[in-house]
Design an enzyme around this catalytic site. Structure first.
Site, PDB file in Angstrom:
ATOM      1  N   ARG A 107      -2.695   1.100   3.929  1.00  0.00           N
ATOM      2  CA  ARG A 107      -2.412   2.360   4.632  1.00  0.00           C
ATOM      3  C   ARG A 107      -3.570   3.334   4.552  1.00  0.00           C
ATOM      4  O   ARG A 107      -3.711   4.226   5.396  1.00  0.00           O
ATOM      5  CB  ARG A 107      -1.092   2.959   4.135  1.00  0.00           C
ATOM      6  CG  ARG A 107       0.103   2.270   4.764  1.00  0.00           C
ATOM      7  CD  ARG A 107       1.370   2.480   3.989  1.00  0.00           C
ATOM      8  NE  ARG A 107       1.460   1.564   2.875  1.00  0.00           N
ATOM      9  CZ  ARG A 107       2.088   1.803   1.747  1.00  0.00           C
ATOM     10  NH1 ARG A 107       2.688   2.952   1.569  1.00  0.00           N
ATOM     11  NH2 ARG A 107       2.123   0.908   0.784  1.00  0.00           N
TER      12      ARG A 107
ATOM     13  N   GLU B 146       1.574   0.348  -9.914  1.00  0.00           N
ATOM     14  CA  GLU B 146       2.908   0.803 -10.323  1.00  0.00           C
ATOM     15  C   GLU B 146       3.843  -0.406 -10.377  1.00  0.00           C
ATOM     16  O   GLU B 146       4.726  -0.489 -11.203  1.00  0.00           O
ATOM     17  CB  GLU B 146       3.411   1.845  -9.316  1.00  0.00           C
ATOM     18  CG  GLU B 146       4.708   2.529  -9.700  1.00  0.00           C
ATOM     19  CD  GLU B 146       5.214   3.454  -8.593  1.00  0.00           C
ATOM     20  OE1 GLU B 146       4.557   3.580  -7.552  1.00  0.00           O
ATOM     21  OE2 GLU B 146       6.296   4.026  -8.793  1.00  0.00           O
TER      22      GLU B 146
HETATM   23  P1  AMP Z   1      -1.188   3.509  -7.811  1.00  0.00           P
HETATM   24  O1  AMP Z   1      -2.322   2.575  -8.087  1.00  0.00           O
HETATM   25  O2  AMP Z   1      -0.068   3.332  -8.782  1.00  0.00           O
HETATM   26  O3  AMP Z   1      -1.632   4.951  -7.704  1.00  0.00           O
HETATM   27  O4  AMP Z   1      -0.552   3.067  -6.434  1.00  0.00           O
HETATM   28  C1  AMP Z   1      -1.100   3.464  -5.265  1.00  0.00           C
HETATM   29  C2  AMP Z   1      -0.929   2.438  -4.176  1.00  0.00           C
HETATM   30  O5  AMP Z   1       0.360   1.830  -4.163  1.00  0.00           O
HETATM   31  C3  AMP Z   1      -1.112   3.095  -2.863  1.00  0.00           C
HETATM   32  O6  AMP Z   1      -1.960   2.270  -2.099  1.00  0.00           O
HETATM   33  C4  AMP Z   1       0.259   3.221  -2.273  1.00  0.00           C
HETATM   34  O7  AMP Z   1       0.221   2.877  -0.923  1.00  0.00           O
HETATM   35  C5  AMP Z   1       1.142   2.267  -3.062  1.00  0.00           C
HETATM   36  N1  AMP Z   1       2.334   2.918  -3.629  1.00  0.00           N
HETATM   37  C6  AMP Z   1       2.544   3.219  -4.934  1.00  0.00           C
HETATM   38  N2  AMP Z   1       3.734   3.782  -5.136  1.00  0.00           N
HETATM   39  C7  AMP Z   1       4.313   3.870  -3.925  1.00  0.00           C
HETATM   40  C8  AMP Z   1       5.561   4.391  -3.462  1.00  0.00           C
HETATM   41  N3  AMP Z   1       6.460   4.930  -4.303  1.00  0.00           N
HETATM   42  N4  AMP Z   1       5.816   4.334  -2.140  1.00  0.00           N
HETATM   43  C9  AMP Z   1       4.921   3.794  -1.289  1.00  0.00           C
HETATM   44  N5  AMP Z   1       3.733   3.278  -1.666  1.00  0.00           N
HETATM   45  C10 AMP Z   1       3.422   3.314  -2.967  1.00  0.00           C
END
Ligand code: AMP
Length: 172
Positions: free
Chosen positions: A60, A97
């Site tokens: 995205r 995550e």
């Molecule tokens: P992070 O590395 O944990 O900051 O995760 C970021 C990536 O995971 C981004 O590319 C987001 O598109 C996706 N992402 C993480 N959590 C969510 C969520 N709750 N809803 C949608 N996309 C998420």
């Protein structure tokens, strides 16, 4: 202003795993006013700040990143998941995550003369954005800031990015 954007983000419980509240940006992408506003707000602090490239995180981050690059009048660099880029790559592994992953950049995508704005849709734990910054720095380029449509405050992603300026349009 914020309401227009928030009104076009949909919560999907338990996707892709139980316990994750997925922020679905599809309605925002489909609404021209909301899409335009999100791009203008993401780009606004970085107009005339000598940014030379926007790097977007798969998938995205490609959508928002390319449009922000157009808004700033600079080129776009994709940061891709493992095995997708055809030329010589640099790689960084990181925790998500939900799960773990590896991000890659073409070795010739940036140089030490580049000043880069990193874009993704969501800052969650910050692992993805931190890995992105590390990749960009492996090529000698400088990070100007990381900008996100959404920041999930409780996950403290900002702490992982404490070495960098961050800019988030919406907080949950
Ligand atoms: P992070 O590395 O944990 O900051 O995760 C970021 C990536 O995971 C981004 O590319 C987001 O598109 C996706 N992402 C993480 N959590 C969510 C969520 N709750 N809803 C949608 N996309 C998420």
């Amino acid at each position: 202003m914020t309401d227009l954007l928030k009104d076009h983000i949909r919560d999907i419980p338990d996707f892709p795993k139980v316990g994750i509240l997925f922020k679905d940006i599809s309605p925002l992408l489909k609404n021209p006013q909301a899409l335009k506003q999100s791009i203008q707000q993401l780009a606004q602090p970085f107009l005339n700040k000598n940014i030379t490239a926007v790097a977007g995180i798969e998938a995205r981050g490609f959508i928002f990143g390319s449009l922000v690059a157009l808004e700033l009048g600079v080129g776009f660099v994709p940061l891709r998941k493992s095995g997708k880029l055809p030329y010589k790559v640099k790689s960084v592994a990181y925790e998500l995550e939900y799960g773990s992953a590896c991000l890659e950049i073409h070795g010739d995508a940036l140089t030490k003369n580049d000043v880069v704005l990193v874009i993704d849709d969501i800052l969650a734990t910050g692992g993805t954005a931190k890995a992105s910054c590390e990749l960009i720095e492996l090529l000698g380029a400088q990070i100007k800031a990381c900008a996100f449509l959404i920041e999930l405050d409780q996950l403290n992603g900002k702490e992982k990015l404490s070495n960098y300026q961050t800019h988030s349009l919406l907080h949950y």
